[in-house]
Design an enzyme around this catalytic site. Structure first.
Site, mmCIF file in Angstrom:
data_model
loop_
_atom_site.group_PDB
_atom_site.id
_atom_site.type_symbol
_atom_site.label_atom_id
_atom_site.label_comp_id
_atom_site.label_asym_id
_atom_site.label_seq_id
_atom_site.Cartn_x
_atom_site.Cartn_y
_atom_site.Cartn_z
ATOM 1 N N SER A 59 67.497 9.645 17.426
ATOM 2 C CA SER A 59 66.741 10.566 18.265
ATOM 3 C C SER A 59 67.685 11.466 19.080
ATOM 4 C CB SER A 59 65.786 9.769 19.160
ATOM 5 O OG SER A 59 64.881 10.605 19.826
ATOM 6 N N ASP A 100 57.244 11.726 12.584
ATOM 7 C CA ASP A 100 57.337 10.282 12.807
ATOM 8 C C ASP A 100 56.756 9.891 14.165
ATOM 9 O OD1 ASP A 100 59.216 11.191 14.602
ATOM 10 O OD2 ASP A 100 60.905 10.079 13.751
ATOM 11 N N ASP A 137 60.091 2.579 14.424
ATOM 12 C CA ASP A 137 60.422 1.764 13.252
ATOM 13 C C ASP A 137 61.851 2.007 12.796
ATOM 14 O OD1 ASP A 137 57.836 0.764 13.122
ATOM 15 O OD2 ASP A 137 57.203 2.127 11.518
ATOM 16 N N HIS A 187 58.951 6.772 14.636
ATOM 17 C CA HIS A 187 60.197 7.048 15.356
ATOM 18 C C HIS A 187 60.831 5.758 15.868
ATOM 19 C CE1 HIS A 187 62.839 10.068 17.050
ATOM 20 N NE2 HIS A 187 62.817 9.445 18.222
ATOM 21 N N ASP A 203 51.779 -3.347 15.640
ATOM 22 C CA ASP A 203 52.863 -2.860 16.490
ATOM 23 C C ASP A 203 52.290 -2.373 17.822
ATOM 24 O OD1 ASP A 203 54.990 -1.632 17.701
ATOM 25 O OD2 ASP A 203 55.622 -0.496 15.935
#
Length: 311
Positions: free
Chosen positions: A108, A255, A279, A277, A235
């Protein structure tokens, strides 16, 4: 020495999750020439309330020979500031290991952070690998900053909110590094990325969704990204990526935070993994799409790629 985690997990420690990934572990498969340094993204940390940002990734890489370090930089700040912090830690790692260079892997906002380090100190950086990096900005930052600039009420509320989260993460993770929450978001806008890329062009593609140069000033560039904002309903963090995915226009893959085309850098391994993002760094606690590639497999394969490339 500033606080940061130098991961040293015994190679004999093999978790059931890692064993499930590969029935036969290959000794030396991930044994890169240079140490691997993992660099977290926006609002990132090394460990927070018992949860590792890079969940099981250092252990997985070390099992087959990699030497892995986890850097801690400001969880919010300009990539140049975070990059200087990273360079300082890389110099310490080189002194500890005796290595000449390191392989940087950034997630990121860790993408621009590692790219800055590779740009200004190519003598100590062998490669930069970007995981869903905000290399050409993100519509999420564009929208948030537009709202903030055009509304005093929203701007104040956003500042208080993001500063509160950033401050809590810093406190809970034991970091005393300087924070710049709103400025960090602004650095991820499309306009700010254009300026940053002009100063640090290594690996940046000229086309909208193509590859960039594989090597620049002696530094090798790689990238990969996910392209799904939701992958597993179990999740607990998935509502975050689902919410942010609403910022993207209809039909634009993402994502949950980044359009994968805008994350491309150097050699593009893949930019369409069925990963959110989070994962991509094996969060939360390794919960991901069970029918698709395991994030740990992606990291192992990439370490082997670096090894085969002489890095």
């Amino acid at each position: 020495m500033k606080k940061y985690l130098l991961t040293a997990v015994a190679a004999a420690t093999v978790s059931s999750q890692v064993m499930a990934m590969s029935e036969t572990l290959e000794t030396g498969y991930t044994e890169t020439k240079y140490p691997i340094v993992l660099v977290h993204g926006f609002l990132g940390f090394d460990q927070l309330v018992g949860v590792d940002y890079w969940y099981n990734i250092p252990e997985t890489l070390q099992q087959d020979g990699a030497e892995v370090f986890v850097a801690t930089v400001s969880n919010t700040n300009y990539p140049e500031v975070r990059g200087e912090q990273l360079i300082e830690q890389v110099e310490d790692i080189l002194a500890i290991t005796g290595a000449e260079k390191v392989n940087l892997i950034g997630h990121s906002h860790g993408g621009p952070t590692t790219r800055y380090a590779g740009s200004v100190r190519p003598d100590i950086i062998a490669s930069v690998s970007s995981i869903s990096g905000v290399n050409k900005g993100t519509v999420v930052a564009d929208t948030l900053m537009e709202w903030s600039d055009n509304s005093d009420v929203f701007g104040t509320a956003f500042d208080v909110f993001i500063s509160g989260i950033s401050g809590f993460i810093s406190f809970a993770s034991g970091s005393d590094l300087p924070l710049a929450p709103v400025e960090s978001v602004r650095s991820m806008t499309t306009d700010a990325s254009v300026i940053f890329n002009a100063a640090h062009p290594g690996g940046i593609p000229e086309s909208d969704c193509g590859e960039g140069g594989y090597e620049y000033n002696g530094v090798h560039y790689y990238s990969w990204a996910g392209a799904k904002p939701a992958t597993n309903l179990l999740d607990p963090l998935e509502p975050i990526t689902i919410a942010f995915s609403q910022f993207f226009p209809d039909g634009v893959a993402n994502d949950g935070f980044v359009d994968p085309c805008t994350s491309n850098l150097g050699m593009v391994i893949r930019n369409d993994f069925a990963m959110t993002h989070l994962d991509e760094v094996n969060q939360m606690l390794g919960i991901h799409d069970l029918s698709e590639t395991d994030p740990l497999t992606v990291f192992r394969t990439h370490a082997n790629r670096l090894k085969n490339d002489g890095l």
